[in-house]
Scaffold this motif. Sequence first.
Motif, PDB file in Angstrom:
ATOM      1  N   ARG A 157      -5.918  -8.488  58.590  1.00  0.00           N
ATOM      2  CA  ARG A 157      -7.268  -8.182  58.117  1.00  0.00           C
ATOM      3  C   ARG A 157      -7.913  -7.086  58.964  1.00  0.00           C
ATOM      4  NH1 ARG A 157     -10.291 -13.418  58.159  1.00  0.00           N
ATOM      5  NH2 ARG A 157      -8.824 -13.816  56.436  1.00  0.00           N
ATOM      6  N   ASP A 158      -8.643  -6.196  58.279  1.00  0.00           N
ATOM      7  CA  ASP A 158      -9.409  -5.125  58.936  1.00  0.00           C
ATOM      8  C   ASP A 158      -8.518  -4.180  59.743  1.00  0.00           C
ATOM      9  OD1 ASP A 158     -11.629  -6.305  57.821  1.00  0.00           O
ATOM     10  OD2 ASP A 158     -12.195  -7.370  59.643  1.00  0.00           O
ATOM     11  N   GLY A 209      -8.439  -4.958  53.504  1.00  0.00           N
ATOM     12  CA  GLY A 209      -9.785  -5.455  53.341  1.00  0.00           C
ATOM     13  C   GLY A 209     -10.036  -6.819  53.944  1.00  0.00           C
ATOM     14  N   ASP A 210     -11.290  -7.273  53.775  1.00  0.00           N
ATOM     15  CA  ASP A 210     -11.726  -8.541  54.363  1.00  0.00           C
ATOM     16  C   ASP A 210     -10.990  -9.747  53.799  1.00  0.00           C
ATOM     17  OD1 ASP A 210     -13.507  -7.041  55.790  1.00  0.00           O
ATOM     18  OD2 ASP A 210     -15.256  -7.560  54.579  1.00  0.00           O
ATOM     19  N   ASN A 211     -10.454  -9.614  52.582  1.00  0.00           N
ATOM     20  CA  ASN A 211      -9.749 -10.738  51.960  1.00  0.00           C
ATOM     21  C   ASN A 211      -8.254 -10.740  52.264  1.00  0.00           C
ATOM     22  OD1 ASN A 211     -12.065 -11.831  50.727  1.00  0.00           O
ATOM     23  ND2 ASN A 211     -11.918 -10.376  49.038  1.00  0.00           N
ATOM     24  N   GLY A 245     -20.374  -0.792  54.783  1.00  0.00           N
ATOM     25  CA  GLY A 245     -20.816  -1.620  53.668  1.00  0.00           C
ATOM     26  C   GLY A 245     -22.314  -1.730  53.522  1.00  0.00           C
ATOM     27  N   GLU A 303      -5.034  -6.710  49.507  1.00  0.00           N
ATOM     28  CA  GLU A 303      -6.307  -6.005  49.368  1.00  0.00           C
ATOM     29  C   GLU A 303      -6.236  -4.744  50.234  1.00  0.00           C
ATOM     30  OE1 GLU A 303     -10.897  -7.396  48.995  1.00  0.00           O
ATOM     31  OE2 GLU A 303     -10.085  -7.427  51.030  1.00  0.00           O
ATOM     32  N   TYR A 338     -24.276  -5.544  43.848  1.00  0.00           N
ATOM     33  CA  TYR A 338     -23.189  -4.920  44.600  1.00  0.00           C
ATOM     34  C   TYR A 338     -22.798  -3.581  43.964  1.00  0.00           C
ATOM     35  CZ  TYR A 338     -18.701  -4.223  46.900  1.00  0.00           C
ATOM     36  OH  TYR A 338     -17.651  -3.700  47.617  1.00  0.00           O
ATOM     37  N   SER A 371     -16.325  -1.672  57.093  1.00  0.00           N
ATOM     38  CA  SER A 371     -16.765  -2.288  55.837  1.00  0.00           C
ATOM     39  C   SER A 371     -15.629  -3.123  55.281  1.00  0.00           C
ATOM     40  CB  SER A 371     -17.195  -1.215  54.818  1.00  0.00           C
ATOM     41  OG  SER A 371     -16.060  -0.557  54.291  1.00  0.00           O
ATOM     42  N   ASN A 372     -15.795  -3.581  54.029  1.00  0.00           N
ATOM     43  CA  ASN A 372     -14.740  -4.416  53.468  1.00  0.00           C
ATOM     44  C   ASN A 372     -13.422  -3.650  53.340  1.00  0.00           C
ATOM     45  OD1 ASN A 372     -15.919  -2.832  51.448  1.00  0.00           O
ATOM     46  ND2 ASN A 372     -15.496  -4.318  49.834  1.00  0.00           N
ATOM     47  N   ILE A 373     -13.454  -2.406  52.804  1.00  0.00           N
ATOM     48  CA  ILE A 373     -12.228  -1.614  52.711  1.00  0.00           C
ATOM     49  C   ILE A 373     -12.561  -0.134  52.937  1.00  0.00           C
ATOM     50  CG2 ILE A 373     -10.045  -1.354  51.462  1.00  0.00           C
ATOM     51  CD1 ILE A 373     -10.940  -3.427  49.496  1.00  0.00           C
TER      52      ILE A 373
END
Length: 525
Positions: free
Chosen positions: A454-455, A446-448, A502, A426, A512, A476-478
Motif C-alpha cells: 500500500r502507498d 492505492g489505499d485499497n 486528495g 489498485e 467525490y 493521496s489515494n493513487i
Amino acid sequence: MITRWMRTRVDTPMDLKFSVVEQHRVTNLLPDAFISLKDGFDSAKGLRGYEEHTPAPESHPAEIDRRHGTVSLGGDQPFFTLFRSETHQGAPYSTVVADVAAFAGSGGEQDAVFVGLVKDDANYVAAWFSHSSGAAGVDAVVDGDLQTLGAVDTPITGPCRVAFSLTGTACGALIDAGEGFEPLVRAHLPAALTDHDGTDLRQPAALAEYRHGFGARASSGTIRLDGVQAGYFGQTGLRDPHVVTYADGSPYIKFGKVFLTMTHGGLAFFETAHWGVWTLDLSNNQLEPVAKLFFTRDGSGALHGDHAGHLVRDEENDRWIVATSTWGDFTGERVDVHYATAPLSTDLLHGVHVLETQPLKLPVDALPSEAVGQWDPHVARVGDRWYVAFVNARAFFDFYPALARSEPGSDFTDLSLVGADPTKNETEGVILQKVDGKWFVLASNGDNSPPDVRDQYPVYDLAMTQVGTLDAPHPSNIPWPMVFPAPGSRNRTRWMMVTFDGTAYHRDVLGYGTHGEVLVMEGKP
C-alpha cells in the motif's frame, strides 16, 4: 528554444529520493486565459451587445439604466429580464459570473439575480440568488416548462459575486461573499437537455444556441450589477499530471517551461472533469493553463471531457498522438483508451480544441481475466517499437498495470502484450520513463492495496518485472509518479516529479471528484 539533452547522474529511478518543493491549490471557476466575455458596463454601447428576454411569469422587462460602470435593473411593478450575450462555449464546460452591487431590498416575493446559459425567454438554465427568500438554486426552463434542479436556504446579501458553472451534465450555483467562491447547490441537467433529441447540451449545435446570460427579477425596486464575466470552466482540483513528451519519451520543454496535461475536476464525479494543458515554469515551479482539449467519439457527435491520458509530439511522422481515457460519460459500465492524431501544425498546446477519437485496440485478450476497461495510457517509441503502458481493470475498482508494444517498424495502434502485474488490485498512473538509457515503468499502489504494498510506487522493467519502488511521498489515494528529467545547473540533469494529493473542494456539496492539489517534487541521488 526547445531543450533536449543531457547527461544523467543516476542509474535507476530507485536511486532518487524525492521531496516536495512546491504545492499549488488551483481551484478556479473562470481562468483569465479562457474568458470570452468581460463587461464592466462602462462602454458607451451600454447593453446593445445583448439580446433582451422577458421570461414568464412576469413577462415584463426591467427599466435599464447604465452609468459609471453599473447597470441598474428596476421598476415599480414586477419584472424579469435576462440578457443573452454573443458569446458561448464550444464544449459544455462553462462559467458565468456577475458582480452584484446591491439587491432591491424593497420587499416582495422576488429579489434575485440570475446567471447562466440563455437561448430565449422560454429556454434557459441558470443559477439564481434570492435576497428576499434567502435561497439559491438552479432552474432549467425548456419550452417554457420550469424545473428547479436544486435549491438551498441561505442568506443572500450584496455586495457579492454569484456564479453558474456547467461541467458536462452537472451544474451549480456558487457565491463569493468576499473569501472566494463556495458552492451552494449542485444539480444535474434534466433529461430534456441531455436526451439526444436536438436539445442535448453536449451536442455542438444545441450548445451554440445557449449563450452566456445574466439578469434580474424583482417585485419592485432596483437591482444593481457592476459587471459580468464568462468563459470556459476552470477546475475544482487538478490531478493526473502527465508531461507532454516527444516520441522518444523526452519531455517537451520550451522557453524554460515544461508542458503537461492534467485532469480538471468538475462539479461532481469523473464524468464532469475535462482535460487541459498547463506549463510548469522550471525557474519557479509556477503553473499556468494554456489549452483545453475536448473530444467526440463513437459517431455520436457528443462533446466529452475525456481525460487521464498522454500527449505525444511525434516529429518523425509530423503528428500529435493524443491518447485519452473515456471517463467523460462514465456510467459505471466501462472505460476505454481512445486515440486521435493531428498534424503538428495544429497547436494543441494553446487554445481550445475538439478532436475526434477512436478506440485503441489493446491486447487485453491475453490478460488473465475479463476486464471492464482500460485507462491511463502512456505512449513512447523505444528503438523501432512503440510501447503503450496502461491500466487494465477487472472491475470497478480493481485494476493493475500492463504494457503492450508494436512489432518492429509498426505503428502504436498495432500492439501485442508484453506483460502485466495482475497481483496488484489498485495500481494506476502508469508512466514510461528512461533513466541513464534504460527504460522503466512506474505506477502507484492505492489505499485499497494490500498492506505490504500500500502507498508504494512500484517500478518495473520493460518485461513488467518489478525491480523496486520509488522513494517519494505518496500524498493521496493513487497519486501519479510523473517523473521526468529537466535541465539543471552546470548542464546536469535535474530530476523532478509532479503529482497530486486528495484535497477536495467542498466535498460536502459536490461529492467525490473535486480533489487535487498539485505537488512538485525534486529527486536527489
